[in-house]
Scaffold this active site. Sequence first.
Site, PDB file in Angstrom:
ATOM      1  N   ARG A  66      16.128   1.344   8.129  1.00  0.00           N
ATOM      2  CA  ARG A  66      15.247   1.301   7.177  1.00  0.00           C
ATOM      3  C   ARG A  66      15.540   0.351   6.063  1.00  0.00           C
ATOM      4  O   ARG A  66      14.758  -0.301   5.494  1.00  0.00           O
ATOM      5  CB  ARG A  66      14.740   2.868   6.872  1.00  0.00           C
ATOM      6  CG  ARG A  66      13.670   2.894   5.652  1.00  0.00           C
ATOM      7  CD  ARG A  66      13.132   4.235   5.380  1.00  0.00           C
ATOM      8  NE  ARG A  66      13.730   5.288   5.490  1.00  0.00           N
ATOM      9  CZ  ARG A  66      14.713   5.722   4.912  1.00  0.00           C
ATOM     10  NH1 ARG A  66      14.954   5.574   3.741  1.00  0.00           N
ATOM     11  NH2 ARG A  66      15.334   6.969   5.283  1.00  0.00           N
ATOM     12  N   TYR A 119      -8.534  -9.025  -0.903  1.00  0.00           N
ATOM     13  CA  TYR A 119      -8.609  -8.288   0.461  1.00  0.00           C
ATOM     14  C   TYR A 119      -8.937  -6.906   0.088  1.00  0.00           C
ATOM     15  O   TYR A 119      -8.473  -6.283  -1.051  1.00  0.00           O
ATOM     16  CB  TYR A 119      -7.376  -8.609   1.282  1.00  0.00           C
ATOM     17  CG  TYR A 119      -7.159  -7.594   2.506  1.00  0.00           C
ATOM     18  CD1 TYR A 119      -8.149  -7.632   3.203  1.00  0.00           C
ATOM     19  CD2 TYR A 119      -6.072  -6.782   2.325  1.00  0.00           C
ATOM     20  CE1 TYR A 119      -8.093  -6.785   4.247  1.00  0.00           C
ATOM     21  CE2 TYR A 119      -5.949  -5.897   3.502  1.00  0.00           C
ATOM     22  CZ  TYR A 119      -6.932  -5.840   4.334  1.00  0.00           C
ATOM     23  OH  TYR A 119      -6.924  -4.979   5.523  1.00  0.00           O
ATOM     24  N   LYS A 216      -0.791 -11.980  10.808  1.00  0.00           N
ATOM     25  CA  LYS A 216      -1.816 -12.843  10.919  1.00  0.00           C
ATOM     26  C   LYS A 216      -1.218 -14.197  11.468  1.00  0.00           C
ATOM     27  O   LYS A 216      -0.719 -13.992  12.613  1.00  0.00           O
ATOM     28  CB  LYS A 216      -2.606 -13.413   9.449  1.00  0.00           C
ATOM     29  CG  LYS A 216      -3.169 -11.695   8.809  1.00  0.00           C
ATOM     30  CD  LYS A 216      -4.027 -10.959   9.804  1.00  0.00           C
ATOM     31  CE  LYS A 216      -4.747  -9.859   9.481  1.00  0.00           C
ATOM     32  NZ  LYS A 216      -4.025  -9.135   8.206  1.00  0.00           N
TER      33      LYS A 216
HETATM   34  N1  PLP Z   1      -3.524  -9.588   2.577  1.00  0.00           N
HETATM   35  C1  PLP Z   1      -4.623 -10.439   3.182  1.00  0.00           C
HETATM   36  C2  PLP Z   1      -4.778 -11.555   2.436  1.00  0.00           C
HETATM   37  C3  PLP Z   1      -4.929  -9.690   4.218  1.00  0.00           C
HETATM   38  O1  PLP Z   1      -5.997 -10.434   4.676  1.00  0.00           O
HETATM   39  C4  PLP Z   1      -4.550  -8.649   4.825  1.00  0.00           C
HETATM   40  C5  PLP Z   1      -5.204  -8.139   6.004  1.00  0.00           C
HETATM   41  O2  PLP Z   1      -6.133  -8.419   6.502  1.00  0.00           O
HETATM   42  C6  PLP Z   1      -3.478  -8.138   4.178  1.00  0.00           C
HETATM   43  C7  PLP Z   1      -2.992  -8.447   3.009  1.00  0.00           C
HETATM   44  C8  PLP Z   1      -2.792  -6.625   4.648  1.00  0.00           C
HETATM   45  O3  PLP Z   1      -2.070  -6.848   5.852  1.00  0.00           O
HETATM   46  P1  PLP Z   1      -1.900  -5.673   6.827  1.00  0.00           P
HETATM   47  O4  PLP Z   1      -3.001  -5.575   7.631  1.00  0.00           O
HETATM   48  O5  PLP Z   1      -0.740  -6.428   7.814  1.00  0.00           O
HETATM   49  O6  PLP Z   1      -1.266  -4.521   6.340  1.00  0.00           O
END
Ligand code: PLP
Length: 405
Positions: A66, A119, A216
């Site tokens: 961890r 987001y 992503k």
């Molecule tokens: N930041 C952005 C710009 C995102 O598009 C996303 C998810 O779509 C996140 C953070 C969060 O990431 P995760 O889905 O890996 O937790």
Amino acid sequence: MESPPNSPDRKPQGFTTRAIHHGYDPYAGFGSLIPPIHVSSTYAFRSAEDGGQRFAGEAPGYIYSRLANPTNSLLEARMAELEGGEAAVVTGSGMGAIGSLMWSMLSPGDEILTDMTLYGCTFALFHHAMEKFGVQVRHVDLLDGDALAGQISPVTKLLFFETPANPNMRVIDIEAVARAARGHGIKTVVDNTYMSPYLQRPIELGADLVVHSATKYLGGHGDLLAGVVVGSAEDIETIRYRGVKNMTGSCLSAFDGHLLLRGLKTLGIRMELHSDNAQVLAEFLACHPAVQHVYYPGLPGAPGHAVAKRQMRRFGGMIALELKGGMQIGLRFINSLKLFTRAVSLGDCESLVQHPTSMTHSTYTSDERRRHGITDGTIRLSVGLEDVEDLKEDLEAALDAIYAD
Ligand code: PLP
């Protein structure tokens, strides 16, 4: 005589060379070309005293996965190198990265300043969780270069923004904003998920910390969830030992660390092709009579085009659009697509389409979406790596279908 690979005399290597090789010596150990996946959750101490000293930070060595894991340590070294930071910590998701950063760096009474658009789950973290524990969140229009200075107060600790922002593609001038924040002793945090370090490196432009949903583009294949924070060694130590270790527990599985190391090797060529495809599709959509607006920073007339040209290598694979006729026509268009898959997430090889109002940004109330610049008709495309003529044909057929019958 040739200088050794890490010698300061050596000419800096290119992005993709470092994405493939940085931090790993295939001649060490068993000579394995691919770094091993270390599956152990815990690590043997040579003696009770050795264990105590590792916990006290007085002896080297792993303790428990961890906190740190050898596969993930290599990934962290590579991410720090590619983003131009001193250190990195990887997490179990992008939200794990943002949450671990926020929980470890803020206290009740502190304030976060952030851009208008975030987001959906970051917006929810800020407004539904941080505020509950006494951290104030205020939105500032960071497109207005002068707005920031007037909003900073003695309790402001962090400035956080996405650029381009999810979903409406607002492009923030990282250098100008980070300079203004630094002048007031505030740390700037940039969510670089939409770009990846191949296309944009916020730390080189003055930001203190970079976060990613590594789910992503960094992973790139839609088969893992991960996050990363990059910054100074001191900040990353705080986020690792306070945030990830004690507060969120959002650590990354070594198997997913391995997949991410694999994804990083092709990041450069993938981002080039995502950008090529998105540019062609954005130009096609911008000329189509059924389309009201296209938001893509690679279009010469797009807001933010000049800033984007300065701070990005290319314009990336994300497009937002609105159709004439608004949300109902938009939903019909989404349902008519055949090659674009209806799914959230982004940055995969497969092209994806989603409706932010009812999906990723449904964490906002409708009033909040209106105030934060997210229209009900917005459609978000994540342009994948398929042959662009096939993608164009799919968009064209779906645009024709919305007016049939
Ligand atoms: N930041 C952005 C710009 C995102 O598009 C996303 C998810 O779509 C996140 C953070 C969060 O990431 P995760 O889905 O890996 O937790």
